[in-house]
Design an enzyme around this catalytic site. Structure first.
Site, PDB file in Angstrom:
ATOM      1  N   TYR A 241       0.903  -1.145   0.000  1.00  0.00           N
ATOM      2  CA  TYR A 241       0.000   0.000   0.000  1.00  0.00           C
ATOM      3  C   TYR A 241       0.941   1.193   0.000  1.00  0.00           C
ATOM      4  CZ  TYR A 241      -3.913  -2.886   1.623  1.00  0.00           C
ATOM      5  OH  TYR A 241      -4.905  -3.818   1.739  1.00  0.00           O
ATOM      6  N   ASP A 269      -7.131  -0.604  -4.547  1.00  0.00           N
ATOM      7  CA  ASP A 269      -8.577  -0.578  -4.279  1.00  0.00           C
ATOM      8  C   ASP A 269      -8.897  -0.315  -2.816  1.00  0.00           C
ATOM      9  OD1 ASP A 269      -7.831  -2.905  -3.041  1.00  0.00           O
ATOM     10  OD2 ASP A 269      -8.933  -4.242  -4.362  1.00  0.00           O
ATOM     11  N   HIS A 360     -10.745  -7.274  -3.681  1.00  0.00           N
ATOM     12  CA  HIS A 360     -10.252  -7.316  -2.305  1.00  0.00           C
ATOM     13  C   HIS A 360     -11.149  -8.210  -1.438  1.00  0.00           C
ATOM     14  CE1 HIS A 360      -7.168  -4.831  -0.056  1.00  0.00           C
ATOM     15  NE2 HIS A 360      -7.656  -5.588   0.903  1.00  0.00           N
TER      16      HIS A 360
HETATM   17  C1  LIG Z   1      -8.219 -11.018   6.053  1.00  0.00           C
HETATM   18  C2  LIG Z   1      -7.784 -10.454   4.755  1.00  0.00           C
HETATM   19  C3  LIG Z   1      -6.753  -9.520   4.736  1.00  0.00           C
HETATM   20  C4  LIG Z   1      -6.330  -8.987   3.526  1.00  0.00           C
HETATM   21  N1  LIG Z   1      -5.288  -8.112   3.519  1.00  0.00           N
HETATM   22  C5  LIG Z   1      -4.823  -7.644   2.337  1.00  0.00           C
HETATM   23  C6  LIG Z   1      -3.694  -6.791   2.304  1.00  0.00           C
HETATM   24  O1  LIG Z   1      -3.088  -6.464   3.319  1.00  0.00           O
HETATM   25  N2  LIG Z   1      -3.292  -6.340   1.089  1.00  0.00           N
HETATM   26  C7  LIG Z   1      -3.931  -6.681  -0.075  1.00  0.00           C
HETATM   27  O2  LIG Z   1      -3.527  -6.246  -1.149  1.00  0.00           O
HETATM   28  N3  LIG Z   1      -4.985  -7.508  -0.066  1.00  0.00           N
HETATM   29  C8  LIG Z   1      -5.448  -7.997   1.101  1.00  0.00           C
HETATM   30  N4  LIG Z   1      -6.522  -8.850   1.100  1.00  0.00           N
HETATM   31  C9  LIG Z   1      -7.130  -9.269  -0.180  1.00  0.00           C
HETATM   32  C10 LIG Z   1      -6.431 -10.512  -0.747  1.00  0.00           C
HETATM   33  O3  LIG Z   1      -5.148 -10.210  -1.227  1.00  0.00           O
HETATM   34  C11 LIG Z   1      -7.219 -11.106  -1.924  1.00  0.00           C
HETATM   35  O4  LIG Z   1      -7.443 -10.097  -2.876  1.00  0.00           O
HETATM   36  C12 LIG Z   1      -8.553 -11.726  -1.507  1.00  0.00           C
HETATM   37  O5  LIG Z   1      -8.471 -12.275  -0.226  1.00  0.00           O
HETATM   38  C13 LIG Z   1      -8.992 -12.808  -2.484  1.00  0.00           C
HETATM   39  O6  LIG Z   1     -10.273 -13.241  -2.175  1.00  0.00           O
HETATM   40  P1  LIG Z   1     -10.602 -14.572  -1.329  1.00  0.00           P
HETATM   41  O7  LIG Z   1     -10.304 -14.262   0.091  1.00  0.00           O
HETATM   42  O8  LIG Z   1     -12.051 -14.787  -1.581  1.00  0.00           O
HETATM   43  O9  LIG Z   1      -9.724 -15.675  -1.867  1.00  0.00           O
HETATM   44  C14 LIG Z   1      -6.972  -9.388   2.310  1.00  0.00           C
HETATM   45  C15 LIG Z   1      -8.007 -10.317   2.347  1.00  0.00           C
HETATM   46  C16 LIG Z   1      -8.422 -10.864   3.549  1.00  0.00           C
HETATM   47  C17 LIG Z   1      -9.529 -11.874   3.548  1.00  0.00           C
END
Ligand SMILES: Cc1cc2nc3c(=O)[nH]c(=O)nc-3n(C[C@H](O)[C@H](O)[C@H](O)COP(=O)(O)O)c2cc1C
Ligand code: HEM
Ligand code: HEM
Length: 487
Positions: A241, A269, A360
């Site tokens: 980020y 996003d 996300h």
């Molecule tokens: C608990 C959690 C924390 C996340 N933290 C980040 C993050 O720090 N940075 C980021 O780019 N995406 C983050 N994401 C999004 C994930 O990279 C990814 O896009 C997403 O989890 C994919 O969907 P799914 O959980 O249905 O597989 C996070 C998702 C979850 C569930």
């Protein structure tokens, strides 16, 4: 030296001290800048927040983000107050689930990725599970992510000789044993104290990609050092980020490059955090009727939760300034994470970066499209993107068949966020099992579809009728300069 009694006097918004690892910090003027929001820190104002801090932050967080002047020095602790602290300390694991161990899902009984979710719901404290599971608002996009893959059908070809199926592929120029990977996701330590270290070790063991997030609970070098004896090489990518102090993020990128991280993603996003009501509900204070129901300032719990405020994220980027800044730092392959329209995918193509289709996990804008829709929209409106870029995809993936569908539609890498977080409740062996399950499912799906290697998968393997799609009518009719023409 500051006494605990002294610290406890500083427990308000205008005067907020906390103890972390035996040191007292005055966080009063840091409250509004805290990426996790001020509310969570205020809960521990005047107290020891070590356990909850350690469950979310890496060892170098304070050094990286907090000016030294806020360090008020070590705390003096009497024996009685130490004992008392053990009782009340806000440990992330303090409120464990009430389901007895014997009734919980065991790792042996798990046969698919969804089973890990059930296990996590039984093993984790309610708050941690809510943090992982949460989507924004009514969680429509979070649900749609999952169901949209189910809406896609295959067109299997039979009587094709299939002796062996190879899952080998490359993602952004690096070779991996298979095309799915571990998404960057903050809070891994909430699933298991070994957090990212276990994710990384399991990924290295099976030669799959771990795209590490910059909100990791361990430092960049702790993670890059983590691998098993069986793993030949550590192939990690880094996600950022952009923080409002861009110099901090730049330093982080340069350090990642030095440590050998091979790819980079800028998450675009999340300039605000979505309204995640599961989080809000588990963070609300217990109801006490204090007779001040109409005090509006006191009733902002709907927004005051760990994941809402992102006050220190850089929000001024446009395409040109973002790409210029990134390319000024590195030549590594770059993905822009959070692409949700074919127009933005086309812009990635024009600026020489890779589109990462993601909403996300449905945690940001509720009503955002799923990656399936965006993949199909790119196919219809600008298929050139698939030739010029590597399209990365995530959201709602729980099955090998979902992965194969994404690949047939043109994705090069397919990520899972929650699936791996849930498997992490069993530590490294849980993550390892999740990888083995997915490899087996992908291989089976490919064989039944009539292909022996990833590069044979293509749109004719997918039936579009009845699948979610974007209208063909809206075409881009505005022009931006290309990145090259700006140099
Ligand atoms: C608990 C959690 C924390 C996340 N933290 C980040 C993050 O720090 N940075 C980021 O780019 N995406 C983050 N994401 C999004 C994930 O990279 C990814 O896009 C997403 O989890 C994919 O969907 P799914 O959980 O249905 O597989 C996070 C998702 C979850 C569930
Ligand atoms: C010493 C001061 C602190 C600093 C410098 C700090 C820094 C940060 C940073 C940089 C993040 C973004 C994630 C990351 O990079 O790790 C973050 C997130 C967070 N912090 Fe802190 N923090 C501090 C104290 C605390 C305390 C005392 C608590 C709890 C009582 C806390 C709870 C959280 C939470 C819940 C998040 C959100 C995680 C997420 O949304 O993914 N922090 N903090
Ligand atoms: C948001 C939408 C879009 C914008 C802003 C955009 C912008 C641009 C710009 C500025 C150029 C360079 C023109 C020049 O030479 O000065 C370009 C080239 C090009 N665009 Fe687009 N475009 C968009 C969508 C599309 C779509 C949907 C397609 C394909 C279906 C497409 C295909 C191409 C092709 C083939 C070129 C030639 C350069 C190359 O090979 O990369 N563009 N575009």
């Amino acid at each position: 030296m500051v006494t605990k009694a002294e610290v406890s006097k500083h427990s308000s918004k205008t005067n907020c001290w906390v103890i972390i690892k035996g040191v007292v910090y005055d966080l009063t003027s840091f409250l509004d800048a805290h990426p996790g929001g001020s509310g969570i820190i205020l809960k521990y104002a005047g107290r020891d927040a070590t356990a909850v801090f350690e469950s979310l932050h890496s060892n170098d967080t304070i050094e990286k983000h907090l000016p030294p002047k806020f360090n008020l020095g070590p705390v003096t602790v009497s024996n009685e107050s130490q004992a008392e602290e053990k009782e009340t300390n806000g440990s992330a694991a303090a409120t464990t689930t009430s389901i007895p161990k014997t009734k919980r899902v065991s790792i042996k009984s798990i046969i698919n990725i969804r089973d890990f979710e059930l296990a996590a719901s039984q093993i984790l404290p309610a708050k941690s599970f809510a943090f992982f599971k949460a989507g924004a608002d009514d969680e429509l996009s979070a649900q749609w992510n999952r169901t949209s893959w189910q809406a896609v059908r295959f067109r299997p070809r039979v009587l094709a000789p299939i002796r062996q199926v190879s899952l080998k592929t490359t993602i952004l120029g690096t070779e991996f044993s298979c095309p799915f990977f571990i998404c960057p996701a903050g809070g891994a330590k909430l699933a298991h104290p070994t957090g990212e270290l276990s994710l990384t070790r399991a990924a290295a063991k099976h030669d799959i990609l771990h795209w590490v997030c910059n909100m990791a609970g361990y430092t960049q070098s702790e993670i890059s050092d983590a691998r098993n004896a069986e793993a030949k090489e550590q192939k990690l990518f880094w996600q950022i980020y952009a923080l409002s102090d861009l110099a901090v993020t730049e330093k982080e990128i340069r350090n990642a490059i030095k440590l050998g991280y091979k790819g980079l993603a800028l998450t675009a996003d999340a300039i605000r955090a979505g309204k995640r009501e599961r989080d809000v509900r588990t963070s609300l204070p217990d109801e006490v009727d204090d007779g001040h129901d109409d005090d509006e300032d006191d009733d902002d719990g709907f927004a005051n939760n760990p994941t809402v405020s992102r006050s220190n994220v850089w929000t001024d980027f446009d395409w040109v300034s973002a790409i210029r800044w990134l390319r000024g730092i590195t030549d590594l392959p770059i993905a822009i994470k959070g692409i949700q329209t074919w127009e933005d995918a086309a812009l990635c193509m024009h600026y020489g970066v890779h589109p990462w289709l993601s909403n996300h996990a449905g945690r940001q804008l509720d009503g955002a499209p799923s990656s399936v829709e965006t993949l199909i929209a790119i196919r219809k409106n600008c298929p050139l993107v698939f030739e010029k870029c590597e399209v990365i995809v995530d959201g709602g993936i729980t099955r090998g068949t979902d992965i194969v569908k994404a690949l047939a539609l043109g994705a090069k890498g397919v990520g899972l966020g929650r699936g791996f977080l849930y498997s992490l409740v069993f530590g490294e062996k849980g993550v390892s099992k999740a990888i083995r399950i997915l490899k087996h499912e992908v291989e089976t799906a490919m064989a039944l579809l009539g292909v022996t290697s990833i590069d044979q998968l293509s749109p004719p393997h997918i039936c579009f009728s009845g699948t979610p799609s974007a209208p063909l009518s809206h075409r881009c009719n505005f022009a931006f300069p290309t990145y090259d023409s700006l140099l």
